[in-house]
Design a protein around this motif. Structure first.
Motif, PDB file in Angstrom:
ATOM      1  N   LEU A 130      89.284  28.727  15.066  1.00 48.87           N
ATOM      2  CA  LEU A 130      89.298  30.178  15.234  1.00 48.87           C
ATOM      3  C   LEU A 130      88.102  30.574  16.075  1.00 48.87           C
ATOM      4  O   LEU A 130      87.011  30.004  15.935  1.00 48.87           O
ATOM      5  CB  LEU A 130      89.236  30.899  13.883  1.00 48.87           C
ATOM      6  CG  LEU A 130      90.496  30.810  13.039  1.00 48.87           C
ATOM      7  CD1 LEU A 130      90.252  31.411  11.661  1.00 48.87           C
ATOM      8  CD2 LEU A 130      91.663  31.506  13.725  1.00 48.87           C
ATOM      9  N   GLU A 131      88.320  31.531  16.949  1.00 47.78           N
ATOM     10  CA  GLU A 131      87.257  32.029  17.817  1.00 47.78           C
ATOM     11  C   GLU A 131      87.027  33.510  17.565  1.00 47.78           C
ATOM     12  O   GLU A 131      87.952  34.229  17.179  1.00 47.78           O
ATOM     13  CB  GLU A 131      87.650  31.822  19.285  1.00 47.78           C
ATOM     14  CG  GLU A 131      87.891  30.373  19.643  1.00 47.78           C
ATOM     15  CD  GLU A 131      88.377  30.174  21.072  1.00 47.78           C
ATOM     16  OE1 GLU A 131      88.622  31.168  21.780  1.00 47.78           O
ATOM     17  OE2 GLU A 131      88.524  28.997  21.461  1.00 47.78           O
ATOM     18  N   ALA A 132      85.805  33.947  17.796  1.00 52.58           N
ATOM     19  CA  ALA A 132      85.457  35.367  17.725  1.00 52.58           C
ATOM     20  C   ALA A 132      84.633  35.701  18.959  1.00 52.58           C
ATOM     21  O   ALA A 132      83.647  35.018  19.248  1.00 52.58           O
ATOM     22  CB  ALA A 132      84.651  35.662  16.461  1.00 52.58           C
ATOM     23  N   ASN A 133      85.044  36.717  19.680  1.00 57.76           N
ATOM     24  CA  ASN A 133      84.316  37.168  20.865  1.00 57.76           C
ATOM     25  C   ASN A 133      83.616  38.469  20.505  1.00 57.76           C
ATOM     26  O   ASN A 133      84.267  39.442  20.126  1.00 57.76           O
ATOM     27  CB  ASN A 133      85.277  37.350  22.033  1.00 57.76           C
ATOM     28  CG  ASN A 133      85.880  36.027  22.427  1.00 57.76           C
ATOM     29  OD1 ASN A 133      85.193  35.148  22.925  1.00 57.76           O
ATOM     30  ND2 ASN A 133      87.167  35.854  22.186  1.00 57.76           N
ATOM     31  N   ILE A 134      82.279  38.467  20.624  1.00 58.67           N
ATOM     32  CA  ILE A 134      81.478  39.564  20.080  1.00 58.67           C
ATOM     33  C   ILE A 134      80.470  40.042  21.112  1.00 58.67           C
ATOM     34  O   ILE A 134      79.768  39.226  21.732  1.00 58.67           O
ATOM     35  CB  ILE A 134      80.721  39.085  18.820  1.00 58.67           C
ATOM     36  CG1 ILE A 134      81.711  38.535  17.781  1.00 58.67           C
ATOM     37  CG2 ILE A 134      79.884  40.216  18.229  1.00 58.67           C
ATOM     38  CD1 ILE A 134      81.044  37.770  16.657  1.00 58.67           C
ATOM     39  N   GLN A 135      80.359  41.359  21.263  1.00 58.78           N
ATOM     40  CA  GLN A 135      79.321  41.908  22.125  1.00 58.78           C
ATOM     41  C   GLN A 135      77.955  41.561  21.515  1.00 58.78           C
ATOM     42  O   GLN A 135      77.752  41.758  20.322  1.00 58.78           O
ATOM     43  CB  GLN A 135      79.493  43.415  22.259  1.00 58.78           C
ATOM     44  CG  GLN A 135      80.756  43.780  23.031  1.00 58.78           C
ATOM     45  CD  GLN A 135      80.936  45.270  23.133  1.00 58.78           C
ATOM     46  OE1 GLN A 135      80.075  45.949  23.670  1.00 58.78           O
ATOM     47  NE2 GLN A 135      82.051  45.764  22.614  1.00 58.78           N
ATOM     48  N   PRO A 136      77.045  41.025  22.308  1.00 58.84           N
ATOM     49  CA  PRO A 136      75.778  40.516  21.773  1.00 58.84           C
ATOM     50  C   PRO A 136      74.970  41.524  20.961  1.00 58.84           C
ATOM     51  O   PRO A 136      74.284  41.140  20.015  1.00 58.84           O
ATOM     52  CB  PRO A 136      75.007  40.077  23.020  1.00 58.84           C
ATOM     53  CG  PRO A 136      76.052  39.809  24.042  1.00 58.84           C
ATOM     54  CD  PRO A 136      77.173  40.779  23.743  1.00 58.84           C
ATOM     55  N   ARG A 137      75.046  42.800  21.278  1.00 61.30           N
ATOM     56  CA  ARG A 137      74.264  43.794  20.542  1.00 61.30           C
ATOM     57  C   ARG A 137      74.904  44.207  19.218  1.00 61.30           C
ATOM     58  O   ARG A 137      74.313  44.941  18.443  1.00 61.30           O
ATOM     59  CB  ARG A 137      74.036  45.037  21.411  1.00 61.30           C
ATOM     60  CG  ARG A 137      73.091  44.772  22.570  1.00 61.30           C
ATOM     61  CD  ARG A 137      72.719  46.026  23.370  1.00 61.30           C
ATOM     62  NE  ARG A 137      73.226  47.266  22.841  1.00 61.30           N
ATOM     63  CZ  ARG A 137      74.148  48.036  23.427  1.00 61.30           C
ATOM     64  NH1 ARG A 137      74.674  47.688  24.576  1.00 61.30           N
ATOM     65  NH2 ARG A 137      74.561  49.155  22.876  1.00 61.30           N
ATOM     66  N   ASN A 138      76.105  43.716  18.956  1.00 64.68           N
ATOM     67  CA  ASN A 138      76.790  44.040  17.703  1.00 64.68           C
ATOM     68  C   ASN A 138      76.278  43.101  16.608  1.00 64.68           C
ATOM     69  O   ASN A 138      76.925  42.130  16.224  1.00 64.68           O
ATOM     70  CB  ASN A 138      78.306  43.921  17.880  1.00 64.68           C
ATOM     71  CG  ASN A 138      79.080  44.409  16.686  1.00 64.68           C
ATOM     72  OD1 ASN A 138      78.533  44.604  15.602  1.00 64.68           O
ATOM     73  ND2 ASN A 138      80.372  44.603  16.875  1.00 64.68           N
ATOM     74  N   GLU A 139      75.089  43.400  16.125  1.00 60.40           N
ATOM     75  CA  GLU A 139      74.401  42.516  15.179  1.00 60.40           C
ATOM     76  C   GLU A 139      75.171  42.314  13.881  1.00 60.40           C
ATOM     77  O   GLU A 139      75.182  41.213  13.336  1.00 60.40           O
ATOM     78  CB  GLU A 139      73.001  43.043  14.901  1.00 60.40           C
ATOM     79  CG  GLU A 139      72.093  42.969  16.112  1.00 60.40           C
ATOM     80  CD  GLU A 139      70.722  43.589  15.857  1.00 60.40           C
ATOM     81  OE1 GLU A 139      70.372  43.802  14.677  1.00 60.40           O
ATOM     82  OE2 GLU A 139      70.015  43.839  16.843  1.00 60.40           O
TER      83      GLU A 139
END
Length: 192
Positions: A130-139
């Motif tokens: 499973l993968e998760a793509n996350i905006q870096p600032r979304n701590e």
């Protein structure tokens, strides 16, 4: 396979179940009340028409699975976790998207729910990765997947079009081998 309570899986405080069209009223009310929590990262459907489209995609498309994380004692929806873009064959992979609703935020319910979804994905759905793509600032989102045992695998500039612009994302992933079922998903060596 469902438990006696109707959940696909249960933890101490939450259970996960499949999203249904009948969840529209509660889901959209929670999404509308959680706009400040979600922006600028995520925009779940906050009206009945948008929810109908969202639910149809998750229910009718075999490459998508929509789960609700619900509080066990009340049955209230705490958040959602979707597995999208499932590719079978040699890949056996999907991409997850998720969000907590304001009443549940910061209480650890999504961590418990994500562990249940991981177990269901790797055992019940037969996925390997499973993968998760996350905006870096979304701590908050980064912390959720890190606690679940995901590892940081890379960085994708201009990856997804969100809130009117192409946004950079970090790529996080977990495989079946990185988890253990006698406890929470195994931690990774990445201390971030």
């Amino acid at each position: 396979m469902r438990t006696e309570s109707g959940f696909l899986a249960e933890g101490p405080r939450v259970g996960i179940r499949t999203l249904t069209r009948e969840d529209a009223g509660e889901f959209t009310a929670l999404a509308a009340a959680s706009r400040a929590l979600h922006a600028p990262w995520l925009f779940p459907p906050a009206d009945l028409e948008a929810y109908a489209t969202y639910a149809d995609r998750l229910i009718d498309d075999p490459s998508r699975h929509g789960f609700l994380v619900c509080e066990r004692d009340s049955g209230r929806i705490a958040g959602f976790i979707n597995i999208n873009n499932v590719v079978e064959g040699a890949f056996q992979c999907g991409a997850i998207g998720y969000g907590a609703f304001a009443p549940a935020a910061g209480r650890g319910l999504m961590s418990e729910g994500l562990a249940l979804v991981l177990r269901h994905a790797f055992t019940g759905l037969g996925l390997h990765r499973l993968e998760a793509n996350i905006q870096p600032r979304n701590e908050s989102s980064v912390n959720l997947v890190r606690r679940a045992g995901f590892r940081l695998e890379g960085y994708s500039p201009d990856f997804l079009f969100i809130d009117g612009a192409w946004r950079d994302h970090e790529r996080w992933a977990i495989t079946k081998e990185m988890t253990r079922w006698d406890a929470e998903p195994a931690p990774t060596a990445d201390p971030r």
